[in-house]
Design an enzyme around this catalytic site. Structure first.
Site, mmCIF file in Angstrom:
data_model
loop_
_atom_site.group_PDB
_atom_site.id
_atom_site.type_symbol
_atom_site.label_atom_id
_atom_site.label_comp_id
_atom_site.label_asym_id
_atom_site.label_seq_id
_atom_site.Cartn_x
_atom_site.Cartn_y
_atom_site.Cartn_z
ATOM 1 N N ARG A 81 23.605 70.613 -9.401
ATOM 2 C CA ARG A 81 24.359 69.588 -10.135
ATOM 3 C C ARG A 81 25.737 69.440 -9.499
ATOM 4 O O ARG A 81 26.478 70.414 -9.398
ATOM 5 C CB ARG A 81 24.479 69.990 -11.597
ATOM 6 C CG ARG A 81 25.399 69.070 -12.382
ATOM 7 C CD ARG A 81 25.407 69.356 -13.897
ATOM 8 N NE ARG A 81 26.325 68.437 -14.514
ATOM 9 C CZ ARG A 81 27.471 68.788 -15.102
ATOM 10 N NH1 ARG A 81 27.816 70.052 -15.226
ATOM 11 N NH2 ARG A 81 28.276 67.873 -15.588
ATOM 12 N N HIS A 125 33.221 63.310 -13.412
ATOM 13 C CA HIS A 125 33.681 64.652 -13.774
ATOM 14 C C HIS A 125 35.216 64.651 -13.619
ATOM 15 O O HIS A 125 35.771 65.356 -12.788
ATOM 16 C CB HIS A 125 32.999 65.707 -12.902
ATOM 17 C CG HIS A 125 32.988 67.089 -13.502
ATOM 18 N ND1 HIS A 125 31.841 67.830 -13.677
ATOM 19 C CD2 HIS A 125 33.985 67.861 -13.975
ATOM 20 C CE1 HIS A 125 32.146 69.006 -14.216
ATOM 21 N NE2 HIS A 125 33.451 69.056 -14.408
ATOM 22 N N ASN A 295 26.953 71.999 -21.986
ATOM 23 C CA ASN A 295 27.757 73.019 -21.318
ATOM 24 C C ASN A 295 28.187 74.032 -22.366
ATOM 25 O O ASN A 295 28.804 73.666 -23.374
ATOM 26 C CB ASN A 295 29.010 72.401 -20.679
ATOM 27 C CG ASN A 295 28.670 71.464 -19.528
ATOM 28 O OD1 ASN A 295 27.526 71.393 -19.091
ATOM 29 N ND2 ASN A 295 29.670 70.756 -19.029
ATOM 30 N N TYR A 297 29.973 77.853 -23.078
ATOM 31 C CA TYR A 297 30.723 79.011 -22.579
ATOM 32 C C TYR A 297 30.992 80.061 -23.655
ATOM 33 O O TYR A 297 30.977 81.253 -23.392
ATOM 34 C CB TYR A 297 32.067 78.561 -21.979
ATOM 35 C CG TYR A 297 31.886 77.833 -20.671
ATOM 36 C CD1 TYR A 297 31.912 78.520 -19.469
ATOM 37 C CD2 TYR A 297 31.643 76.467 -20.637
ATOM 38 C CE1 TYR A 297 31.716 77.875 -18.261
ATOM 39 C CE2 TYR A 297 31.437 75.806 -19.422
ATOM 40 C CZ TYR A 297 31.477 76.521 -18.244
ATOM 41 O OH TYR A 297 31.272 75.880 -17.059
ATOM 42 N N GLU A 354 25.934 73.655 -17.728
ATOM 43 C CA GLU A 354 26.957 74.610 -17.274
ATOM 44 C C GLU A 354 26.914 75.824 -18.172
ATOM 45 O O GLU A 354 26.778 75.692 -19.393
ATOM 46 C CB GLU A 354 28.382 74.043 -17.357
ATOM 47 C CG GLU A 354 28.748 73.076 -16.275
ATOM 48 C CD GLU A 354 30.195 72.582 -16.390
ATOM 49 O OE1 GLU A 354 31.081 73.344 -16.846
ATOM 50 O OE2 GLU A 354 30.426 71.421 -16.028
HETATM 51 O O1 LGS Z 1 35.387 74.343 -14.289
HETATM 52 C C1 LGS Z 1 35.095 73.823 -15.548
HETATM 53 C C2 LGS Z 1 34.393 74.827 -16.401
HETATM 54 C C3 LGS Z 1 35.015 76.174 -16.577
HETATM 55 O O2 LGS Z 1 34.973 76.420 -18.009
HETATM 56 C C4 LGS Z 1 34.225 72.569 -15.475
HETATM 57 O O3 LGS Z 1 34.740 71.620 -14.590
HETATM 58 C C5 LGS Z 1 34.131 71.950 -16.844
HETATM 59 O O4 LGS Z 1 33.088 71.009 -16.843
HETATM 60 C C6 LGS Z 1 33.992 72.928 -18.012
HETATM 61 O O5 LGS Z 1 34.855 72.517 -19.025
HETATM 62 N N1 LGS Z 1 34.328 74.313 -17.753
HETATM 63 C C7 LGS Z 1 34.654 75.266 -18.635
HETATM 64 N N2 LGS Z 1 34.683 75.113 -19.910
HETATM 65 C C8 LGS Z 1 34.882 76.143 -20.856
HETATM 66 C C9 LGS Z 1 35.552 75.655 -22.070
HETATM 67 C C10 LGS Z 1 35.725 76.770 -23.056
HETATM 68 C C11 LGS Z 1 36.831 76.450 -23.994
HETATM 69 C C12 LGS Z 1 37.136 77.573 -24.854
HETATM 70 C C13 LGS Z 1 38.484 77.443 -25.468
HETATM 71 C C14 LGS Z 1 38.746 78.617 -26.340
HETATM 72 C C15 LGS Z 1 40.192 78.781 -26.619
#
Ligand code: LGS
Length: 450
Positions: A81, A125, A295, A297, A354
Site C-alpha cells: 500500500r 495521504h 488503520n 494503533y 495500517e
Molecule cells: O505514519 C503515520 C502512522 C503512524 O501512526 C501514517 O502516515 C498515518 O496514516 C497514521 O496516522 N499513523 C499513525 N497513527 C496513529 C494514531 C494514534 C493516535 C493515538 C493518539 C493517542 C494520544
C-alpha cells in the site's frame, strides 16, 4: 502451528502487505516537474516539525524504488500500500498533467506486478498541492471537483494494473491535525473550519468514487483511523465523554460514507460551529464502496475533561504497555473494533490498512541484525486479534504493516521508527529488522506460525 498449539492460518487469498505514504518516504519533492505540496511548505516553515525535519530526502524512495520493490519480494509480501503525491501528477493541483509524475508511479506499479505484489494505491495521504491550498484547500467546496479530476487522471493511467484504490487516508487526522489543532499541515486552528474541511473531504471522497465508476472497473474504498473508546469510570460524565469521542473519531466519517448522515452528537461537540448541510451533499458522499480500510494503533480510555472542543481526554493506564509514541498496546481493541464495524455497518469487506509500532531499536549489530522483539510481539498480537475477528465472522481480507521502512513521521520528523526495515538516513542503507524476517515467515505459513 504456533507455540500456543492453535493454528492461526488465514483465509485463502488474504493479502499480506506493508504500507507507506509518498511524503514520508519519497524525497525529491520537486523533481521532474512536480509542484510543492502543503507538507513541503509546512516542513520548511520554522518551528513546525521536530528538529526542522523535512521530506526533501526522506528514504530517497523516489530514486531507490527498484531496490525497495526487491526488498518487498525478498520478504515475501503479497501486497504493498503506497500513496501518490498529487502535485507530482498535477503540479498546480488541477489542469496540466505532468507526464513524468505518472511515469514514476507507472514504473513502480509494473515492478510490483512483475514481482507478484498487489498494489493498493491511496490517492490522498495528506499532501495537498500547495497551489490548491492557495485557493482555500479543503475549505473550498470546489475541492470535490479538484479531487475527482485528479482521481480520473490516475484511473485512466493505471486502472487494471491497480485493482484496489483508496480515496482518502484518515480524513479525521487531516481535519483534527490540519484544521482544528494545527499540528499538521496546513496548520490551522479553528473550530469553525474543522467541520467544513471534514465535510469537503467527504464530498471529495464521494466525487472520486463516482468518477471511478466512470473511469475504473475494479475496487475503491476509504481508509479511516478508528480506535475503541472505553470509559475511565462508571460515571455518567465519563459515559457521555465516551459517546462524544466515539462519534467524533469513529463515526464522523463512516456514518456519512456508509449511512448518508452524521452522528447525532456532532452539534453537541462543535456548538455554533456546526453548519446545516445541504441534503444533496449526502447523496454525493454516500457511494457504494467495495471495501473499507481500517488503520488501528491503540485504544483510548476516556474521561470527561475540559479539553477543547470535545471535553474528553485519555487516561494513561498504569499497568499498560506503551510504544515510543506514547500509545498503549491494546490488541483486543482491534477485535472489538472489527466486530463493532460489522454490527454497525454490515458486511463491507475490510482491510487492516495500517497497524504497527515505533519502538527504540538497538543499533545494527554485527552481521546486520536488528533485534526488535517488542515490534514482533506487537504485530503478532494484532494479527491474532484479527484472526479472532475473522473466526467471529468479520470479512477481513488483508493486513498492511505500518511501515515497510523507517520513515518521516510527519511533525515528529525522523525521531520515530515504525519500519520493519531499518533505514540509515546517512547512507540510505536498508536493513531488515528481525520483525521483517519474522513477518516473512508468517506470510510463508499463511499465518499458521503466529
Ligand atoms: O505514519 C503515520 C502512522 C503512524 O501512526 C501514517 O502516515 C498515518 O496514516 C497514521 O496516522 N499513523 C499513525 N497513527 C496513529 C494514531 C494514534 C493516535 C493515538 C493518539 C493517542 C494520544
Amino acid at each position: 502451528m504456533s507455540q500456543t498449539g492453535k493454528d492461526f492460518r488465514f483465509p485463502q487469498g488474504f493479502l499480506w502487505g506493508a504500507a507507506t505514504a509518498a511524503h514520508q518516504i519519497e524525497g525529491s519533492p520537486l523533481a521532474d516537474g512536480a509542484g510543492p505540496s502543503i507538507w513541503t511548505r509546512f516542513a520548511h516553515t520554522p518551528g513546525m516539525t521536530l528538529n526542522g525535519d523535512t521530506g526533501d530526502v526522506a528514504c530517497d524512495h523516489y530514486r531507490r524504488w527498484r531496490q525497495d520493490v526487491a526488498l518487498m519480494r525478498e520478504l515475501g509480501l503479497t501486497a504493498y500500500r503506497f500513496s501518490v503525491s498529487w502535485s507530482r501528477i498535477l503540479p498546480e493541483g488541477t489542469g496540466r498533467v505532468n507526464q513524468a509524475g505518472l511515469d514514476f508511479y507507472s514504473g513502480l506499479v509494473d515492478a510490483l506486478l512483475e514481482n507478484g505484489i498487489e498494489p493498493l494505491l491511496t490517492l490522498y495521504h495528506w499532501d495537498l498541492p500547495a497551489a490548491l491550498d492557495d485557493r482555500g484547500g479543503w475549505l473550498n467546496r470546489d475541492s470535490a471537483d479538484w479531487f475527482a479530476e485528479y482521481g480520473s487522471v490516475l484511473y485512466r493511467a493505471l486502472d487494471g494494473r491497480v485493482k484496489k484504490w483508496v480515496t482518502l487516508n484518515e480524513p479525521w487526522v487531516v481535519t483534527d491535525g490540519g484544521y482544528l489543532h494545527g499540528a499538521l499541515a496546513p496548520g490551522h486552528r479553528s473550530r469553525y473550519e474543522a467541520p467544513i474541511a471534514s465535510h469537503n473531504l467527504m464530498r471529495a471522497h464521494g466525487a472520486a468514487v463516482q468518477a471511478y465508476r466512470a473511469d475504473g472497473a475494479h475496487q475503491i474504498g476509504l481508509v479511516v483511523n478508528i480506535e475503541p473508546k472505553y470509559p475511565a469510570s462508571d460515571s455518567a460524565e465519563d459515559a457521555a465523554a465516551v459517546a462524544r469521542a466515539h462519534a467524533y473519531m469513529n463515526e464522523q466519517y463512516l456514518h456519512p460514507a456508509l449511512l448518508g448522515r452524521y452522528p447525532e452528537r456532532m452539534p453537541e461537540i462543535f456548538g455554533d460551529a456546526w453548519p446545516e448541510w445541504p441534503q444533496a451533499d449526502f447523496e454525493l458522499i454516500r457511494q457504494p464502496l467495495d471495501f473499507v480500510g481500517i488503520n488501528y494503533y491503540t485504544r483510548s480510555v476516556t474521561r470527561a475533561d475540559d479539553s477543547y472542543p470535545l471535553k474528553a481526554g485519555a487516561v494513561r493506564q498504569p499497568l499498560g504497555t506503551y510504544t515510543e509514541t506514547g500509545w498503549e498496546v491494546f490488541p483486543q481493541g482491534l477485535t472489538d473494533l472489527l466486530l463493532w464495524f460489522k454490527d454497525t455497518y454490515g458486511d463491507t469487506p475490510l482491510y487492516v490498512t495500517e497497524n504497527g509500532a515505533a519502538f527504540f531499536d538497538p543499533p545494527v549489530a554485527e552481521g546486520g541484525r536488528i533485534r526488535d522483539p517488542l515490534r514482533i510481539d506487537y504485530l503478532r498480537k494484532h494479527l491474532r486479534a484479527i484472526h479472532e475477528a475473522i473466526e467471529a465472522g468479520v470479512d477481513v481480507r488483508g493486513y498492511m504493516a505500518w511501515s515497510l521502512l523507517d520513515n518521516l513521521e510527519w511533525s515528529l520528523g525522523y525521531s520515530k521508527r515504525f519500519g520493519i526495515v531499518h533505514v540509515n538516513y546517512e547512507t540510505q542503507q536498508r536493513t531488515p529488522k528481525d520483525s521483517a524476517r519474522w513477518y516473512g515467515r508468517v506470510i510463508a505459513s499463511h499465518g499458521s506460525s503466529l
